[in-house]
Design an enzyme around this catalytic site. Structure first.
Site, mmCIF file in Angstrom:
data_model
loop_
_atom_site.group_PDB
_atom_site.id
_atom_site.type_symbol
_atom_site.label_atom_id
_atom_site.label_comp_id
_atom_site.label_asym_id
_atom_site.label_seq_id
_atom_site.Cartn_x
_atom_site.Cartn_y
_atom_site.Cartn_z
ATOM 1 N N GLU A 36 -79.764 -24.589 26.253
ATOM 2 C CA GLU A 36 -78.371 -23.975 25.846
ATOM 3 C C GLU A 36 -78.076 -24.430 24.655
ATOM 4 O OE1 GLU A 36 -75.364 -23.957 28.830
ATOM 5 O OE2 GLU A 36 -74.116 -22.620 27.627
ATOM 6 N N ARG A 261 -84.253 -35.496 36.741
ATOM 7 C CA ARG A 261 -84.011 -35.805 35.303
ATOM 8 C C ARG A 261 -84.185 -37.032 35.010
ATOM 9 N NH1 ARG A 261 -79.103 -33.226 32.916
ATOM 10 N NH2 ARG A 261 -79.197 -31.355 33.877
ATOM 11 N N LYS A 271 -74.221 -32.974 27.745
ATOM 12 C CA LYS A 271 -73.892 -32.633 26.574
ATOM 13 C C LYS A 271 -72.431 -32.569 26.284
ATOM 14 C CE LYS A 271 -77.028 -29.176 26.495
ATOM 15 N NZ LYS A 271 -77.458 -27.853 26.429
#
Ligand code: ATP
Ligand code: MG
Length: 565
Positions: A36, A261, A271
């Protein structure tokens, strides 16, 4: 069962791909990396990039870079350019550059299909009401009073939502699945919401924007993705991923596979948190060398080869873990040890006068650029009557195991000769400001005394030829391994006030001073350094410490300190 476990530890995703190819399920492997564009990439994203591109590369397949740009409020073009730059820097080239926004019309058409087949409806409850109706993990949800709206009414309302006739939040489009499902994601998830906002690529064409789950699987299918690799938090979304594709005329049905992850200690990788650090000025920008962003690590001097090797070594699995920062640093050290040219730099200079060395003279000594790699050639190192050594390499009253310079003691100057300390000069405050030494001319390379052994070797730089430099030493950004672990505390409380140490009077060899952004070095006995790509100027070098070398004296000192406790 044991077999299955073993598969997991040896990269279960690769094994699935191999099986699918053997079974003829796919002629070609297609993967995608779907960031994103709402921030810069970090070292965790690199794990996903290495996995997606690595799998496709290995089996002759292709990987798309696809921007998941479905939220016009948080995303922008600058982040896209930075992400593209980071992916290329890591060493990967995408087959095609795509955007979820490329598919807005198709996504809309599929939503209309869902409505027409009675599998989606326009919801007019408020978001709070939707939440209240959704139920909890232990209680089923309740059906909305709008759930049985006639198809024609849904179509008309959805069209008007698209045309921008309603305010944000007035309606949403929901899939009609199962309000009693034990998986909350399946309780009539929202597919579209109204956002009267300009999108950086589609401008004002759209007033509704698709939700992640709707956009993601369909984008995968449009691109012919075979294996949609994502992180574990999407495991509970997989039934929805599959339901959406099963209920529209999708061009194909990619297989979603989840993996854990990548996490590192003493840092944050969300982020949102990174953005906060940048926007509130706790760091100098997205490329601050203390950040785990790829831009920061790159500026710090980490190499793409080291990052790729690190993730290859860590492997892919489904089990959650937090990796010690030291492991990443080791991967960097291993890479730099092989490639970094050697040079000498003094970070905390103490003047030494070689009293028996002729004044005005410069003698050019030969040294290896890299002791284990003769192909890297030789360099010339100038020695003069006045030189700098590291202040910590001299002790007036040293403990027993201190093998560096002391009054009356001998030490080898690296790449040069042996010197003996004959005099210690102090200022009025009693601080050592200069040493006088005599050098042994017979101990130069090529002469009979060259092999003479003394216990210590120290680095140095000619005072006449050395150039003053700014050196930036970095420490962990946080003082605790998991700054987000304690939900009752603000993670900013754990910022390490000593994460950056500026030294402005270091001295480097002249050729280093002439280097430019990104050039890497090993400062012998000190660590790996690189020119700061933003601030380093010719004649005014700024060098970032990448990682330290393993320092044997620091270890001894620590042992001694422990013994004294
Ligand atoms: P963040 O929580 O850091 O904002 P994100 O998942 O929201 O990350 P995206 O831009 O959506 O960021 O991520 C793009 C891809 O990278 C996704 O497929 C995501 O699963 C993957 N990814 C993100 N963080 C990690 C990580 N720490 N380890 C491995 N893959 C990751
Ligand atoms: Mg995200």
């Amino acid at each position: 069962m044991s077999n299955e476990n073993q598969t997991v530890t040896t990269n279960f995703i690769r094994n699935i791909v191999i099986k699918d190819l053997e079974a003829g399920k796919h002629a070609n492997i297609i993967t995608r990396f779907p960031p994103e564009p709402n921030g810069h990439l970090h070292i965790g994203h690199a794990k996903s990039i290495c996995l997606n591109f690595g799998i496709a590369d290995e089996f002759g397949g292709r990987t798309n870079l696809r921007f998941d740009d479905t939220n016009p409020l948080k995303e922008n073009e600058d982040f896209m350019l930075a992400i593209m730059d980071d992916v290329r820097w890591l060493g990967f080239e995408w087959e095609e550059l795509r955007h979820a926004s490329d598919y807005f019309q198709q996504l809309y058409d599929f939503a209309v299909h869902l409505i027409q087949t009675g599998k989606a409806y326009v919801e007019s409850l408020s978001s709070e009401e939707i939440r209240a109706y959704r139920g909890t993990l232990t209680e089923p949800g309740r059906e909305s009073p709008y759930r049985d709206r006639p198809v024609e009414e849904n179509l008309a309302l959805f069209e008007r939502m698209k045309a921008g006739e309603f305010e944000d939040g007035l309606h949403v489009l929901r899939a009609k699945i199962d309000m009693a499902s034990s998986n909350i994601n399946m309780r009539d998830p929202v597919v579209y919401r109204i956002r009267n906002a300009s999108h950086h690529r589609t401008g004002d064409s759209w007033h509704i924007y698709p939700m992640y789950d709707w956009a993601h699987g369909i984008s995968d299918a449009i691109e012919g993705v075979t294996h949609s690799l994502c992180t574990l938090e999407f495991e509970d979304h997989r039934p929805l991923y599959d339901w959406f594709l099963d209920n529209i005329p999708a061009p194909c049905h990619p297989q979603q596979i989840e993996f854990a992850r990548g996490n590192l200690d003493y840092t944050v990788m969300s982020k949102r948190k990174l953005r906060q650090l940048v926007e509130e000025g706790h760091v100098s920008g997205w490329d601050d060398p203390r950040l785990p962003t790829l831009a920061g690590l790159r500026r710090r001097g980490f190499t793409p080869e080291a990052i790729r090797a690190f993730w290859a070594e860590m492997g892919i699995s489904k089990s959650h873990s937090i990796i010690s920062m030291g492991v990443l640093e080791n991967a960097v050290r291993n890479d730099l040890n092989a490639i970094a040219p050697r040079t000498m730099a003094v970070l905390d200079p103490l003047k030494v006068v070689l009293t028996n060395f002729p004044e005005e003279e410069t003698e050019w000594l030969q040294a290896s650029v890299h002791p284990q790699n003769e192909e890297m050639g030789k360099r010339k190192v100038p020695v003069t009557r006045e030189i700098w050594i590291e202040r910590s390499d001299f002790m007036e009253q040293p403990p027993r195991k201190f093998f560096r310079l002391k009054p009356g003691g001998e030490v080898r100057l690296r790449n040069a000769f042996i010197v003996m300390c004959t005099d210690v000069i102090k200022n009025d405050a009693g601080e050592v400001i200069e040493l006088h030494c005599e050098f042994d001319p017979e101990s130069r390379s090529g002469l009979p005394g060259a092999a003479r052994k003394v216990k210590g070797t120290i680095h140095w730089v000619s005072a006449k030829h050395g150039v003053q430099a700014e050196v930036r030493l970095y420490d962990r950004l946080f003082t605790v391994p998991d700054p987000l672990g304690d939900k009752s505390r603000n993670f900013l409380e754990f910022l390490n006030p000593h994460s950056l140490d500026l030294i402005d009077n270091a001295v480097v060899e002249a050729p280093v001073a002439e280097g430019s952004g990104g050039d890497l070095y090993q400062f012998e006995r000190t660590g790996y350094f690189c020119h700061d790509s933003v601030d380093s100027q010719p004649g005014r070098p700024v060098l970032n410490q990448i990682v330290t070398l393993r320092d044997s004296w620091a270890r001894i000192e620590k042992e001694l300190a422990q013994k004294q406790v």
